[in-house]
Design a protein around this motif. Structure first.
Motif, short mmCIF file in Angstrom:
data_model
loop_
_atom_site.label_atom_id
_atom_site.label_comp_id
_atom_site.label_asym_id
_atom_site.label_seq_id
_atom_site.Cartn_x
_atom_site.Cartn_y
_atom_site.Cartn_z
N ASN A 14 -4.47 2.31 8.52
CA ASN A 14 -3.01 2.31 8.47
C ASN A 14 -2.48 3.11 7.29
OD1 ASN A 14 -3.15 0.73 10.72
ND2 ASN A 14 -2.45 -1.15 9.74
N ALA A 15 -3.24 3.13 6.20
CA ALA A 15 -2.79 3.88 5.02
C ALA A 15 -2.83 5.38 5.25
CB ALA A 15 -3.65 3.50 3.81
N VAL A 16 -3.83 5.86 5.97
CA VAL A 16 -3.97 7.32 6.16
C VAL A 16 -3.43 7.78 7.51
CG1 VAL A 16 -5.96 7.40 4.63
CG2 VAL A 16 -6.33 7.22 7.10
N LEU A 17 -2.90 6.86 8.29
CA LEU A 17 -2.38 7.23 9.61
C LEU A 17 -1.34 8.35 9.57
CD1 LEU A 17 -2.54 6.74 12.60
CD2 LEU A 17 -0.91 4.86 12.35
N PRO A 18 -0.41 8.34 8.60
CA PRO A 18 0.53 9.47 8.54
C PRO A 18 -0.18 10.83 8.41
CG PRO A 18 1.31 7.66 7.19
CD PRO A 18 -0.09 7.31 7.59
N LEU A 19 -1.28 10.86 7.69
CA LEU A 19 -2.04 12.11 7.53
C LEU A 19 -2.74 12.48 8.84
CD1 LEU A 19 -3.72 11.43 4.06
CD2 LEU A 19 -1.61 12.66 4.53
N LEU A 20 -3.28 11.49 9.52
CA LEU A 20 -3.95 11.74 10.80
C LEU A 20 -2.96 12.26 11.84
CD1 LEU A 20 -6.20 8.56 10.87
CD2 LEU A 20 -7.07 10.91 10.96
N ARG A 21 -1.76 11.74 11.81
CA ARG A 21 -0.76 12.17 12.80
C ARG A 21 -0.35 13.62 12.61
NH1 ARG A 21 1.03 8.20 16.03
NH2 ARG A 21 1.02 6.01 15.36
N ARG A 22 -0.63 14.19 11.46
CA ARG A 22 -0.33 15.61 11.22
C ARG A 22 -1.41 16.53 11.79
NH1 ARG A 22 1.03 14.57 4.89
NH2 ARG A 22 2.80 13.16 5.22
N SER A 23 -2.51 15.95 12.21
CA SER A 23 -3.60 16.73 12.80
C SER A 23 -3.34 16.96 14.28
CB SER A 23 -4.93 16.00 12.62
OG SER A 23 -5.96 16.60 13.37
N SER A 24 -3.83 18.07 14.80
CA SER A 24 -3.67 18.35 16.22
C SER A 24 -4.69 17.59 17.06
CB SER A 24 -3.82 19.86 16.48
OG SER A 24 -5.10 20.32 16.07
N ALA A 25 -5.78 17.15 16.44
CA ALA A 25 -6.82 16.44 17.19
C ALA A 25 -7.47 15.37 16.31
CB ALA A 25 -7.88 17.42 17.69
N PRO A 26 -6.70 14.34 15.94
CA PRO A 26 -7.23 13.31 15.03
C PRO A 26 -8.25 12.41 15.72
CG PRO A 26 -5.01 12.75 15.74
CD PRO A 26 -5.30 14.10 16.29
N ARG A 27 -9.30 12.08 14.96
CA ARG A 27 -10.35 11.22 15.47
C ARG A 27 -10.63 10.11 14.46
NH1 ARG A 27 -8.79 13.87 18.98
NH2 ARG A 27 -9.91 15.44 20.22
N ILE A 28 -10.77 8.88 14.94
CA ILE A 28 -11.14 7.74 14.11
C ILE A 28 -12.41 7.13 14.69
CG2 ILE A 28 -10.46 5.47 13.23
CD1 ILE A 28 -7.53 6.30 13.62
N VAL A 29 -13.41 6.95 13.83
CA VAL A 29 -14.66 6.34 14.26
C VAL A 29 -14.95 5.16 13.33
CG1 VAL A 29 -17.08 6.67 14.82
CG2 VAL A 29 -15.51 8.61 14.98
N ASN A 30 -15.15 4.00 13.92
CA ASN A 30 -15.50 2.81 13.15
C ASN A 30 -16.99 2.55 13.31
OD1 ASN A 30 -12.75 2.46 12.57
ND2 ASN A 30 -12.43 1.20 14.40
N THR A 31 -17.71 2.50 12.20
CA THR A 31 -19.14 2.23 12.26
C THR A 31 -19.34 0.75 12.53
OG1 THR A 31 -19.61 4.02 10.70
CG2 THR A 31 -21.33 2.38 11.05
N SER A 32 -19.88 0.44 13.71
CA SER A 32 -20.06 -0.93 14.13
C SER A 32 -21.54 -1.20 14.36
CB SER A 32 -19.24 -1.21 15.41
OG SER A 32 -19.26 -2.58 15.74
N SER A 33 -21.84 -2.12 15.26
CA SER A 33 -23.24 -2.47 15.53
C SER A 33 -23.33 -3.16 16.89
CB SER A 33 -23.76 -3.42 14.45
OG SER A 33 -25.03 -3.94 14.81
N SER A 34 -24.44 -2.92 17.58
CA SER A 34 -24.67 -3.63 18.84
C SER A 34 -24.90 -5.12 18.59
CB SER A 34 -25.88 -3.04 19.58
OG SER A 34 -27.06 -3.19 18.82
N MET A 35 -25.12 -5.50 17.32
CA MET A 35 -25.25 -6.91 16.99
C MET A 35 -23.93 -7.65 17.21
SD MET A 35 -27.79 -6.99 13.68
CE MET A 35 -27.92 -8.78 13.72
N GLY A 36 -22.86 -6.91 17.36
CA GLY A 36 -21.57 -7.50 17.69
C GLY A 36 -21.36 -7.63 19.19
N SER A 37 -22.35 -7.25 19.98
CA SER A 37 -22.24 -7.33 21.44
C SER A 37 -22.45 -8.76 21.91
CB SER A 37 -23.29 -6.42 22.10
OG SER A 37 -23.37 -6.68 23.49
N LEU A 38 -21.48 -9.28 22.66
CA LEU A 38 -21.59 -10.64 23.19
C LEU A 38 -22.58 -10.69 24.34
CD1 LEU A 38 -17.80 -11.61 23.22
CD2 LEU A 38 -19.49 -12.05 21.45
N GLY A 39 -22.81 -9.54 24.97
CA GLY A 39 -23.73 -9.48 26.09
C GLY A 39 -25.18 -9.30 25.67
#
Length: 245
Positions: A133-158
């Motif tokens: 949320n803090a850097v969202l204004p900067l991302l919105r100035r990009s023509s192709a903004p990408r956000i990737v959250n490093t997660s884990s399959s250990m969070g998979s309920l399945g």
């Protein structure tokens, strides 16, 4: 902020990038021609990591960034605005496992310390929200903004892989859900949000017990950070594709 001048056309911020998977992500993005900003709680560690990247010809810099501290995140966002004015890629990589049994490698939910759970969630989930949320204004100035959250399959309920890690795994389930909500909110915008599972990577995070290198772990993250405009949104992906969770 330590800065190196270069000709990169896109700017990427990677949190927790002074070592391990985060460093490998920054390195990989830099090798693709991006300007990379190493986000690190420790300013010295961040500067040293950026210097290593610069030494191999990458346009790199560092910014002090503690994802659990509102003031630190706000200051980092201001610094990025002043130096670059825009942001094309945000990788929310900073994360912690929390304390676990050194013999069983487990976090027992029946004896879970709530303060420890709060600490883990504050970094692994709230930290992602703070930074995004803090850097969202900067991302919105990009023509192709990408956000990737490093997660884990250990969070998979399945799948429910690995040992019982009640706090860590639950935080990643929470993160996966937050990722979906961001993707839904940005559905009609150029902002593409996904989560990536690096796999069991050998870093000090797990006592170097993983069977994958940091470079291998970085690969799914980098792929999502460089998606085309018609790429998937709101998913969790590993090296083999979609991770059902």
């Amino acid at each position: 902020m330590t800065t190196a001048t270069g000709t990169a056309t896109k700017t990427a911020l990677v949190t927790g990038a002074n070592k391990g998977i985060g460093f490998a992500i920054a390195q990989s993005l830099g090798r693709l021609g991006m300007r990379v900003v190493v986000g690190a709680r420790d300013e010295t560690a961040g500067s040293e990591a950026a210097a290593r990247l610069v030494a191999e010809g990458i346009d790199a810099s560092t910014v002090r960034l503690d994802v659990t501290d509102d003031a630190s995140v706000a200051a980092a966002a201001r610094t990025l605005d002043e130096h670059f004015g825009t942001l094309d890629v945000l990788v929310n990589n900073a994360g912690i496992s929390g304390a676990f049994d050194p013999v069983t490698w487990e976090q027992d939910p029946t004896t879970m310390d709530l303060d420890e759970l709060r600490r883990i969630v504050d970094t692994n989930v709230y930290g992602v929200v703070r930074v995004t949320n803090a850097v969202l204004p900067l991302l919105r100035r990009s023509s192709a903004p990408r956000i990737v959250n490093t997660s884990s399959s250990m969070g998979s309920l399945g799948r429910q892989p690995g040992p019982v890690m009640a706090a860590y795994s639950s935080s990643k389930t929470f993160l996966n859900s937050i990722t979906v909500q961001y993707a839904r909110a940005f559905a009609d915008s150029p902002v593409i949000v996904n989560a990536a599972c690096p796999g069991l990577v050998a870093t000090d995070f797990n006592g170097f017990a993983g069977d994958r290198s940091p470079e291998q772990g970085a690969a799914p993250v980098v792929r999502l950070a460089t998606l085309p405009d018609d790429g998937p949104r709101g998913g969790l992906f590993d090296e083999d594709g979609v991770v059902p969770w």
